[in-house]
Design a protein around this motif. Structure first.
Motif, PDB file in Angstrom:
ATOM      1  N   PHE A 115      42.798  63.513  47.990  1.00 22.16           N
ATOM      2  CA  PHE A 115      42.865  63.881  46.574  1.00 22.16           C
ATOM      3  C   PHE A 115      44.016  64.844  46.306  1.00 22.16           C
ATOM      4  N   GLY A 116      44.198  65.811  47.200  1.00 21.76           N
ATOM      5  CA  GLY A 116      45.269  66.779  47.009  1.00 21.76           C
ATOM      6  C   GLY A 116      46.649  66.163  47.078  1.00 21.76           C
ATOM      7  N   ALA A 117      46.811  65.126  47.916  1.00 22.01           N
ATOM      8  CA  ALA A 117      48.124  64.508  48.106  1.00 22.01           C
ATOM      9  C   ALA A 117      48.436  63.450  47.062  1.00 22.01           C
ATOM     10  N   THR A 118      47.407  62.847  46.464  1.00 20.42           N
ATOM     11  CA  THR A 118      47.653  61.689  45.595  1.00 20.42           C
ATOM     12  C   THR A 118      47.351  61.932  44.122  1.00 20.42           C
ATOM     13  N   SER A 119      46.655  63.003  43.773  1.00 22.42           N
ATOM     14  CA  SER A 119      46.252  63.217  42.379  1.00 22.42           C
ATOM     15  C   SER A 119      47.444  63.589  41.500  1.00 22.42           C
ATOM     16  N   TYR A 120      47.367  63.172  40.249  1.00 21.39           N
ATOM     17  CA  TYR A 120      48.375  63.515  39.250  1.00 21.39           C
ATOM     18  C   TYR A 120      48.109  64.944  38.798  1.00 21.39           C
ATOM     19  N   ILE A 121      49.008  65.886  39.096  1.00 21.25           N
ATOM     20  CA  ILE A 121      48.712  67.299  38.884  1.00 21.25           C
ATOM     21  C   ILE A 121      49.591  67.966  37.826  1.00 21.25           C
ATOM     22  N   VAL A 122      50.768  67.417  37.531  1.00 16.69           N
ATOM     23  CA  VAL A 122      51.645  68.041  36.537  1.00 16.69           C
ATOM     24  C   VAL A 122      52.214  66.979  35.605  1.00 16.69           C
ATOM     25  N   SER A 123      52.624  67.418  34.435  1.00 14.70           N
ATOM     26  CA  SER A 123      53.340  66.551  33.514  1.00 14.70           C
ATOM     27  C   SER A 123      54.595  67.280  33.047  1.00 14.70           C
ATOM     28  N   THR A 124      55.625  66.524  32.685  1.00 15.25           N
ATOM     29  CA  THR A 124      56.886  67.106  32.228  1.00 15.25           C
ATOM     30  C   THR A 124      57.155  66.650  30.805  1.00 15.25           C
ATOM     31  N   TYR A 125      57.345  67.622  29.922  1.00 15.84           N
ATOM     32  CA  TYR A 125      57.632  67.305  28.521  1.00 15.84           C
ATOM     33  C   TYR A 125      58.789  68.176  28.052  1.00 15.84           C
ATOM     34  N   ASN A 126      59.876  67.535  27.633  1.00  9.16           N
ATOM     35  CA  ASN A 126      61.084  68.240  27.191  1.00  9.16           C
ATOM     36  C   ASN A 126      61.576  69.237  28.241  1.00  9.16           C
TER      37      ASN A 126
ATOM     38  N   PHE B 252      46.297  74.137  50.234  1.00  5.68           N
ATOM     39  CA  PHE B 252      47.601  74.237  50.893  1.00  5.68           C
ATOM     40  C   PHE B 252      48.425  72.958  50.719  1.00  5.68           C
ATOM     41  N   ILE B 253      47.756  71.831  50.606  1.00  6.46           N
ATOM     42  CA  ILE B 253      48.491  70.590  50.299  1.00  6.46           C
ATOM     43  C   ILE B 253      49.086  70.665  48.903  1.00  6.46           C
ATOM     44  N   LEU B 254      48.320  71.186  47.941  1.00  2.00           N
ATOM     45  CA  LEU B 254      48.830  71.331  46.578  1.00  2.00           C
ATOM     46  C   LEU B 254      49.996  72.316  46.518  1.00  2.00           C
ATOM     47  N   LEU B 255      49.964  73.352  47.377  1.00  2.00           N
ATOM     48  CA  LEU B 255      51.065  74.306  47.406  1.00  2.00           C
ATOM     49  C   LEU B 255      52.384  73.643  47.814  1.00  2.00           C
ATOM     50  N   CYS B 256      52.263  72.595  48.629  1.00  2.00           N
ATOM     51  CA  CYS B 256      53.460  71.908  49.097  1.00  2.00           C
ATOM     52  C   CYS B 256      54.032  70.954  48.053  1.00  2.00           C
ATOM     53  N   ARG B 257      53.295  70.740  46.980  1.00  2.00           N
ATOM     54  CA  ARG B 257      53.760  69.855  45.923  1.00  2.00           C
ATOM     55  C   ARG B 257      54.268  70.675  44.735  1.00  2.00           C
ATOM     56  N   GLU B 258      55.020  70.035  43.874  1.00  2.00           N
ATOM     57  CA  GLU B 258      55.480  70.710  42.667  1.00  2.00           C
ATOM     58  C   GLU B 258      54.279  70.989  41.763  1.00  2.00           C
ATOM     59  N   ASN B 259      54.113  72.243  41.374  1.00  2.00           N
ATOM     60  CA  ASN B 259      52.978  72.575  40.517  1.00  2.00           C
ATOM     61  C   ASN B 259      53.315  73.778  39.644  1.00  2.00           C
ATOM     62  N   ALA B 260      52.491  74.005  38.674  1.00  2.00           N
ATOM     63  CA  ALA B 260      52.655  75.155  37.778  1.00  2.00           C
ATOM     64  C   ALA B 260      51.311  75.849  37.599  1.00  2.00           C
ATOM     65  N   PHE B 261      50.563  75.986  38.685  1.00  2.00           N
ATOM     66  CA  PHE B 261      49.214  76.521  38.626  1.00  2.00           C
ATOM     67  C   PHE B 261      49.215  78.048  38.590  1.00  2.00           C
ATOM     68  N   ASP B 262      48.146  78.596  38.010  1.00  2.00           N
ATOM     69  CA  ASP B 262      47.854  80.022  38.123  1.00  2.00           C
ATOM     70  C   ASP B 262      47.006  80.176  39.385  1.00  2.00           C
ATOM     71  N   LEU B 263      47.655  80.412  40.500  1.00  2.00           N
ATOM     72  CA  LEU B 263      47.021  80.241  41.818  1.00  2.00           C
ATOM     73  C   LEU B 263      45.877  81.209  42.081  1.00  2.00           C
ATOM     74  N   ILE B 264      45.882  82.391  41.469  1.00  2.00           N
ATOM     75  CA  ILE B 264      44.837  83.370  41.738  1.00  2.00           C
ATOM     76  C   ILE B 264      43.457  82.832  41.395  1.00  2.00           C
ATOM     77  N   HIS B 265      43.394  81.898  40.451  1.00  2.00           N
ATOM     78  CA  HIS B 265      42.091  81.384  40.022  1.00  2.00           C
ATOM     79  C   HIS B 265      41.501  80.370  41.009  1.00  2.00           C
ATOM     80  N   TYR B 266      42.312  79.887  41.951  1.00  2.00           N
ATOM     81  CA  TYR B 266      41.725  79.115  43.044  1.00  2.00           C
ATOM     82  C   TYR B 266      40.793  80.009  43.854  1.00  2.00           C
ATOM     83  N   LEU B 267      41.228  81.241  44.094  1.00  2.00           N
ATOM     84  CA  LEU B 267      40.378  82.199  44.801  1.00  2.00           C
ATOM     85  C   LEU B 267      39.178  82.586  43.946  1.00  2.00           C
ATOM     86  N   SER B 268      39.404  82.754  42.645  1.00  2.00           N
ATOM     87  CA  SER B 268      38.308  83.123  41.742  1.00  2.00           C
ATOM     88  C   SER B 268      37.231  82.046  41.730  1.00  2.00           C
TER      89      SER B 268
END
Length: 360
Positions: free
Chosen positions: A30-41, A117-133
């Motif tokens: 799931f971490g390697a194949t899921s659609y996680i970001v979108s690009t607009y303008n 950690f797989i998601l960290l290796c991909r392009e993302n724009a997450f607020d990472l602290i909330h993974y811990l939360s």
């Protein structure tokens, strides 16, 4: 007790390894194949934190593991063996609960952070602290769900009855709110019936933290009643486990599950609520569905008693529950709903009113 805990832990090392490997593999995919970001303008925006995958795994583990840990009570030979050990039943119960929680949380933890950690290796724009939360919030919620499932399953005398109890109690608290959602206009906007399913706290929390991780700071209104209910039922379930620990008898294994926490309570309540939620406004379908509810209720009582010769109190209880449900359905359709539905102004056509209320 330390030796018994060590023995119980060693006995479960193989399922622990299997659960961990499967959970990590699923979350890695799931971490390697899921659609996680979108690009607009030219702006990259997070759209999916993928925490739903480990949450689903935790829910599954908090169902499977209690079945594993307490199914020994359902066979006479194993019940005689375990209940005759020179260890107090309360200590046996505590050890099985602790080992069971490890069996659920170790695979979940490993899979959660592997995916992270797989998601960290991909392009993302997450607020990472909330993974811990979210991880910190999911542990007590998972522990509460584990306690509820352990108590409910252990009230049965056979594995199949225990699974039926799990299914029945998963939705029972939602039934009164399903009735209210049916007859009180827009009640579901404030208190949704599905929020009272036993797995709902984890599901709702995952959705909310998914929004936080993706930068959405909407309020979590359901938390006002969702978490207090989860805490009350979970703590009550753990207390019930220890209260009943000394009362369980080996000779009950494999017998009819006659616990007040089982069919005795579930069947009449479900007949009552299904009959109450079957609105008379459905016309002829109301009578057809009512007949099906009553017939199905009798069929389930036959399965419960393992005989076509039902007890008189079973028949009376079922008929009373059904009659009370039909009466409540009529009250909802003819009194409650007309009193709560918005009135239609004289100048407004009926079809326009329908579109405003329910959408075009």
């Amino acid at each position: 007790m330390k030796k018994y805990f060590t023995y119980e832990l060693k006995r479960n090392l193989l399922p622990l390894a299997v659960f961990t490997a499967i959970a990590c593999l699923i979350c890695a995919i799931f971490g390697a194949t899921s659609y996680i970001v979108s690009t607009y303008n030219g702006t990259v925006r997070a759209v999916n934190s993928v925490i739903g995958a480990p949450t689903a795994i935790l829910c599954i583990l908090c169902t499977i593991v209690p079945v594993m840990q307490f199914s020994y009570r359902m066979e006479t030979r194993s019940a005689d063996l375990w209940l005759s050990l020179p260890v107090k039943r309360e200590k046996q119960l505590l050890v099985r609960l602790l080992v069971g929680l490890l069996l659920a949380f170790i695979p979940y933890t490993a899979a959660y952070w592997v995916q992270f950690f797989i998601l960290l290796c991909r392009e993302n724009a997450f607020d990472l602290i909330h993974y811990l939360s979210y991880y910190a919030a999911s542990l007590p919620l998972g522990a509460l769900l584990f306690g509820v499932n352990s108590f409910v399953f252990s009230r049965a005398n056979t594995v199949w009855d225990g699974l039926a109890f799990l299914l029945g109690w998963s939705f029972l608290l939602a039934m009164p709110f399903l009735y209210l959602n049916t007859y009180i206009y827009s009640f579901w906007k404030y208190v949704s019936a599905d929020a009272f399913i036993t797995y709902a706290p984890l599901n709702y929390a995952a959705k909310w933290f998914d929004g936080l991780i993706c930068g959405n700071t909407e309020a979590f209104a359901e938390a006002a009643y969702l978490f207090p209910v989860a805490a009350a039922t979970g703590i009550g379930a753990y207390a019930g486990l220890f209260l009943y620990a000394g009362r369980d008898k080996a000779e009950s294994a494999g017998q009819i599950s006659d616990s007040p926490w089982g069919y005795k309570t579930l069947l009449p309540l479900y007949v009552f609520f299904f009959a109450a939620c079957n609105s008379p406004d459905n016309g002829s379908m109301f009578w057809i569905l009512s007949a099906l509810i009553l017939v199905l209720g009798f069929a389930l009582y036959v399965l419960y008693r393992r005989s076509f010769r039902l007890k008189r109190q079973d028949v009376l209880l079922l008929l009373l529950a059904f009659a009370a449900g039909v009466a409540l359905a009529c009250l909802g359709a003819y009194v409650i709903y007309p009193a709560t539905a918005p009135s239609r102004p004289a100048w407004m056509p009926e079809d326009m009113c329908f579109q405003i209320i329910f959408g075009s």
